[in-house]
Design a protein around this motif. Sequence first.
Motif, PDB file in Angstrom:
ATOM      1  N   GLU A 132       0.824  -1.218   0.000  1.00 54.01           N
ATOM      2  CA  GLU A 132       0.000   0.000   0.000  1.00 54.01           C
ATOM      3  C   GLU A 132       0.856   1.265   0.000  1.00 54.01           C
ATOM      4  OE1 GLU A 132      -3.302  -0.216  -0.181  1.00 54.01           O
ATOM      5  OE2 GLU A 132      -3.701   1.932  -0.077  1.00 54.01           O
ATOM      6  N   ILE A 133       1.956   1.249   0.762  1.00 52.57           N
ATOM      7  CA  ILE A 133       2.771   2.467   0.882  1.00 52.57           C
ATOM      8  C   ILE A 133       3.423   2.874  -0.434  1.00 52.57           C
ATOM      9  CG2 ILE A 133       3.262   2.321   3.350  1.00 52.57           C
ATOM     10  CD1 ILE A 133       5.933   0.987   2.621  1.00 52.57           C
ATOM     11  N   THR A 134       3.521   1.936  -1.382  1.00 48.97           N
ATOM     12  CA  THR A 134       4.104   2.308  -2.673  1.00 48.97           C
ATOM     13  C   THR A 134       3.192   3.269  -3.432  1.00 48.97           C
ATOM     14  OG1 THR A 134       3.125   0.417  -3.828  1.00 48.97           O
ATOM     15  CG2 THR A 134       5.286   0.081  -2.858  1.00 48.97           C
ATOM     16  N   ARG A 135       1.940   3.373  -3.008  1.00 53.92           N
ATOM     17  CA  ARG A 135       0.984   4.271  -3.673  1.00 53.92           C
ATOM     18  C   ARG A 135       0.536   5.414  -2.758  1.00 53.92           C
ATOM     19  NH1 ARG A 135      -0.596  -0.987  -4.921  1.00 53.92           N
ATOM     20  NH2 ARG A 135      -2.057  -1.012  -3.204  1.00 53.92           N
ATOM     21  N   ARG A 136       1.254   5.661  -1.663  1.00 46.85           N
ATOM     22  CA  ARG A 136       0.802   6.633  -0.668  1.00 46.85           C
ATOM     23  C   ARG A 136       1.862   7.696  -0.395  1.00 46.85           C
ATOM     24  NH1 ARG A 136      -4.640   6.278   1.213  1.00 46.85           N
ATOM     25  NH2 ARG A 136      -5.282   4.098   1.138  1.00 46.85           N
ATOM     26  N   ASP A 137       1.411   8.794   0.188  1.00 46.33           N
ATOM     27  CA  ASP A 137       2.325   9.839   0.647  1.00 46.33           C
ATOM     28  C   ASP A 137       2.582   9.584   2.129  1.00 46.33           C
ATOM     29  OD1 ASP A 137       3.656  12.097   1.451  1.00 46.33           O
ATOM     30  OD2 ASP A 137       2.282  13.501   0.468  1.00 46.33           O
ATOM     31  N   VAL A 138       3.564   8.723   2.399  1.00 47.44           N
ATOM     32  CA  VAL A 138       3.795   8.266   3.769  1.00 47.44           C
ATOM     33  C   VAL A 138       4.187   9.406   4.708  1.00 47.44           C
ATOM     34  CG1 VAL A 138       5.228   6.753   5.212  1.00 47.44           C
ATOM     35  CG2 VAL A 138       4.273   5.897   3.049  1.00 47.44           C
ATOM     36  N   PRO A 139       5.089  10.327   4.302  1.00 44.72           N
ATOM     37  CA  PRO A 139       5.414  11.426   5.227  1.00 44.72           C
ATOM     38  C   PRO A 139       4.170  12.217   5.646  1.00 44.72           C
ATOM     39  CG  PRO A 139       7.046  11.320   3.471  1.00 44.72           C
ATOM     40  CD  PRO A 139       5.952  10.353   3.103  1.00 44.72           C
ATOM     41  N   ALA A 140       3.293  12.518   4.708  1.00 46.64           N
ATOM     42  CA  ALA A 140       2.084  13.275   5.037  1.00 46.64           C
ATOM     43  C   ALA A 140       1.165  12.473   5.950  1.00 46.64           C
ATOM     44  CB  ALA A 140       1.342  13.669   3.757  1.00 46.64           C
ATOM     45  N   ASP A 141       1.080  11.170   5.699  1.00 44.56           N
ATOM     46  CA  ASP A 141       0.191  10.342   6.503  1.00 44.56           C
ATOM     47  C   ASP A 141       0.732  10.151   7.923  1.00 44.56           C
ATOM     48  OD1 ASP A 141      -1.542  10.136   4.330  1.00 44.56           O
ATOM     49  OD2 ASP A 141      -0.522   8.358   3.541  1.00 44.56           O
ATOM     50  N   LEU A 142       2.063  10.025   8.033  1.00 45.48           N
ATOM     51  CA  LEU A 142       2.671   9.968   9.368  1.00 45.48           C
ATOM     52  C   LEU A 142       2.464  11.291  10.106  1.00 45.48           C
ATOM     53  CD1 LEU A 142       6.054   8.128   8.640  1.00 45.48           C
ATOM     54  CD2 LEU A 142       4.180   7.278  10.098  1.00 45.48           C
ATOM     55  N   ALA A 143       2.574  12.392   9.372  1.00 43.33           N
ATOM     56  CA  ALA A 143       2.361  13.706   9.986  1.00 43.33           C
ATOM     57  C   ALA A 143       0.940  13.822  10.538  1.00 43.33           C
ATOM     58  CB  ALA A 143       2.643  14.815   8.976  1.00 43.33           C
ATOM     59  N   LEU A 144      -0.030  13.269   9.808  1.00 46.01           N
ATOM     60  CA  LEU A 144      -1.403  13.276  10.301  1.00 46.01           C
ATOM     61  C   LEU A 144      -1.519  12.498  11.598  1.00 46.01           C
ATOM     62  CD1 LEU A 144      -4.506  13.545  10.178  1.00 46.01           C
ATOM     63  CD2 LEU A 144      -4.526  11.643   8.550  1.00 46.01           C
ATOM     64  N   LEU A 145      -0.934  11.306  11.630  1.00 43.67           N
ATOM     65  CA  LEU A 145      -1.005  10.487  12.847  1.00 43.67           C
ATOM     66  C   LEU A 145      -0.324  11.197  14.017  1.00 43.67           C
ATOM     67  CD1 LEU A 145      -0.190   7.009  11.253  1.00 43.67           C
ATOM     68  CD2 LEU A 145      -2.422   7.750  12.138  1.00 43.67           C
ATOM     69  N   LEU A 146       0.824  11.814  13.770  1.00 44.53           N
ATOM     70  CA  LEU A 146       1.540  12.535  14.830  1.00 44.53           C
ATOM     71  C   LEU A 146       0.710  13.715  15.337  1.00 44.53           C
ATOM     72  CD1 LEU A 146       5.013  12.335  13.099  1.00 44.53           C
ATOM     73  CD2 LEU A 146       4.545  11.458  15.417  1.00 44.53           C
ATOM     74  N   ALA A 147       0.025  14.400  14.425  1.00 41.90           N
ATOM     75  CA  ALA A 147      -0.823  15.526  14.831  1.00 41.90           C
ATOM     76  C   ALA A 147      -1.994  15.038  15.675  1.00 41.90           C
ATOM     77  CB  ALA A 147      -1.330  16.264  13.587  1.00 41.90           C
ATOM     78  N   LEU A 148      -2.525  13.872  15.334  1.00 46.25           N
ATOM     79  CA  LEU A 148      -3.648  13.324  16.121  1.00 46.25           C
ATOM     80  C   LEU A 148      -3.181  12.921  17.516  1.00 46.25           C
ATOM     81  CD1 LEU A 148      -5.397  11.203  13.328  1.00 46.25           C
ATOM     82  CD2 LEU A 148      -6.345  13.218  14.480  1.00 46.25           C
ATOM     83  N   VAL A 149      -1.950  12.426  17.621  1.00 47.55           N
ATOM     84  CA  VAL A 149      -1.405  12.106  18.952  1.00 47.55           C
ATOM     85  C   VAL A 149      -1.241  13.399  19.749  1.00 47.55           C
ATOM     86  CG1 VAL A 149       0.618  11.228  20.191  1.00 47.55           C
ATOM     87  CG2 VAL A 149      -0.267   9.971  18.208  1.00 47.55           C
ATOM     88  N   THR A 150      -0.706  14.408  19.098  1.00 47.50           N
ATOM     89  CA  THR A 150      -0.498  15.696  19.781  1.00 47.50           C
ATOM     90  C   THR A 150      -1.814  16.279  20.297  1.00 47.50           C
ATOM     91  OG1 THR A 150       1.443  16.170  18.427  1.00 47.50           O
ATOM     92  CG2 THR A 150       0.361  18.055  19.456  1.00 47.50           C
ATOM     93  N   SER A 151      -2.866  16.142  19.483  1.00 47.17           N
ATOM     94  CA  SER A 151      -4.158  16.716  19.878  1.00 47.17           C
ATOM     95  C   SER A 151      -4.936  15.811  20.814  1.00 47.17           C
ATOM     96  CB  SER A 151      -4.987  16.995  18.622  1.00 47.17           C
ATOM     97  OG  SER A 151      -5.395  15.765  18.028  1.00 47.17           O
ATOM     98  N   GLY A 152      -4.402  14.646  21.113  1.00 46.70           N
ATOM     99  CA  GLY A 152      -5.074  13.756  22.066  1.00 46.70           C
ATOM    100  C   GLY A 152      -6.141  12.877  21.439  1.00 46.70           C
ATOM    101  N   LYS A 153      -6.338  12.971  20.120  1.00 39.21           N
ATOM    102  CA  LYS A 153      -7.368  12.144  19.477  1.00 39.21           C
ATOM    103  C   LYS A 153      -6.895  10.714  19.250  1.00 39.21           C
ATOM    104  CE  LYS A 153     -10.068  15.743  17.262  1.00 39.21           C
ATOM    105  NZ  LYS A 153     -10.486  16.369  16.003  1.00 39.21           N
ATOM    106  N   LEU A 154      -5.589  10.521  19.272  1.00 39.08           N
ATOM    107  CA  LEU A 154      -5.027   9.190  19.088  1.00 39.08           C
ATOM    108  C   LEU A 154      -4.045   8.946  20.232  1.00 39.08           C
ATOM    109  CD1 LEU A 154      -4.778   6.695  17.189  1.00 39.08           C
ATOM    110  CD2 LEU A 154      -2.907   7.897  16.044  1.00 39.08           C
ATOM    111  N   VAL A 155      -4.329   7.899  21.005  1.00 41.41           N
ATOM    112  CA  VAL A 155      -3.459   7.565  22.128  1.00 41.41           C
ATOM    113  C   VAL A 155      -2.596   6.379  21.718  1.00 41.41           C
ATOM    114  CG1 VAL A 155      -3.371   6.752  24.513  1.00 41.41           C
ATOM    115  CG2 VAL A 155      -5.119   8.417  23.811  1.00 41.41           C
ATOM    116  N   ALA A 156      -1.294   6.603  21.744  1.00 50.59           N
ATOM    117  CA  ALA A 156      -0.370   5.519  21.373  1.00 50.59           C
ATOM    118  C   ALA A 156      -0.212   4.632  22.608  1.00 50.59           C
ATOM    119  CB  ALA A 156       0.956   6.107  20.933  1.00 50.59           C
TER     120      ALA A 156
END
Lengths: 306, 306
Positions: free
Chosen positions: A251-275
């Motif tokens: 799947e990652i061969t067809r994705r913008d992984v840096p942007a998608d990781l940035a989204l996940l990191l932003a969700l952790v920062t905002s508390g919407k995603l708990v690692a």
Amino acid sequence: MKALVTTSLDPLTLELRSVPDPRPHPDEALIEVHATALNRADILLAIRRPVGSPLGLDVVGTVLSPAADGSGPPAGTRVTGLAANNAWAELAAVRTDRLAAVPDSVTDTDAATLPVAGLTALYALQKAGWLLGKHTLVTGASGGVGRMAVQLAHAGGSKVTAWVGSEARGTGLAEFGAKVVAGYEEPPTTPADILVDSVGGEVFTTGYKLLRRGGMATVFGNTVRAELRLPADWGHARPGVRIEYLFLLDEITRRDVPADLALLLALVTSGKLVAELGLLTPWTDPQPAIAALHSRSVNGKVVLSM
Amino acid sequence: MKALVTTSLDPLTLELRSVPDPRPHPDEALIEVHATALNRADILLAIRRPVGSPLGLDVVGTVLSPAADGSGPPAGTRVTGLAANNAWAELAAVRTDRLAAVPDSVTDTDAATLPVAGLTALYALQKAGWLLGKHTLVTGASGGVGRMAVQLAHAGGSKVTAWVGSEARGTGLAEFGAKVVAGYEEPPTTPADILVDSVGGEVFTTGYKLLRRGGMATVFGNTVRAELRLPADWGHARPGVRIEYLFLLDEITRRDVPADLALLLALVTSGKLVAELGLLTPWTDPQPAIAALHSRSVNGKVVLSM
């Protein structure tokens, strides 16, 4: 440098060995590794490669040397990303299109839980598209990916049913907004728009039958290793339902992984995603981590710290 | 007016009866019907509705009264389209967003073969997207939809394998550019990017296993009425493969049917799509047509002319 390599495949055993330092390709940054997570994918990949192979997909660390082609983050940047079976080492050469800078608000151990599990959960849900007001059923919801999928679906405005093997495995999922259904012998009955499955077999079939017209079934695992079986009216009774298997490394061969990781990191920062950290162990002693993943005795992610 | 209605469901029997003239809704045109085609879908729908119900999806005729809301073609236009189980009659009220004007170059009987079979084949392939240079495997390729799918895939630049039950059923398919594989006990072996299946069971499973990574399986029927069964590695061994069931009467709610019919009509005009007429019979005697469809003794479409 030191790296963990396999010394036996059955049972899977790892040992710290001295190996040559990595020589990065022009599109790879050289990372000083701080932490890595252990995934079922790592184990599945490990036992398919020769004894003595290095391992590891999730990587968190600091850029020692940026990529020679000028791409990616500069030296000194703390990054997380997807390595190519070479993360369990002091140093790792990683493609810059698989890396994202980690904000100060996210710890090394939290960041290490995101690449494999977070991206798998994100892409599984993105295949369905619209979440707001939909109903998502996540099977195997107690696993690393499952727990991320529950939170991401909830964050996107979907109602969520988390189907888990037992009450104990479901701990904490209700706090993420999910209705928890415990026990695979007692299926949920609420119709769903989105199915995220990693169990397979009868559990997948049951989940599939709950899908409404136009629904989406994304499968990223097959824990029970059973063939896929659906009733003869599998399609006609559910107009527009789609089934897709998600294999992250494809799947990652067809994705913008840096942007998608940035989204996940932003969700952790905002508390919407708990690692969720289920087990943190030093990388010099990886066997308890492997045992925990094998026995499914840990809720949340298993992280090795360097 | 006169219309064909069911007088028995098992065996399915139809009779011409006098029924009230249709009263069109504001978005419906009133059509004087010239021809209609008989599809397996018609039979499946017929036996699910009460005795005495009207029937018929494919409609070709002339607009007697355009829609009151001003939409659709003006009076006198020759049109083809999808009726709502009311095509087998002297007059039919049909939604204008299910109609397209028929160019002079296309006969009534040819136009009657297009709506159900042509749109199903078109949408099945459109779900895969790109055709040029791909390899498409069509199972049940001797049926009304199958023969259209073979031609459309070929017209779009795809290599085509047409898998049929017997040599006799495959007649004519090689002329459409397909490699014909006859007999379900002797499967094709060439890997494919696109699978268009209407057989189900072992035939679908075999076709699915031939799909390359990123491939698409579109299913629009399940002739053998067997459950769907795929091997345990169904997803992981074929990264990115999608499975989708196409139910035309659901699919059209999300499509621009007039534009899609216009495309099919243009392809007939240019000779890229041949509307194969397997049996033409007057609508006053529909039983031979029903028998032909039941016994699969006809290659090509069955058309009733008014």
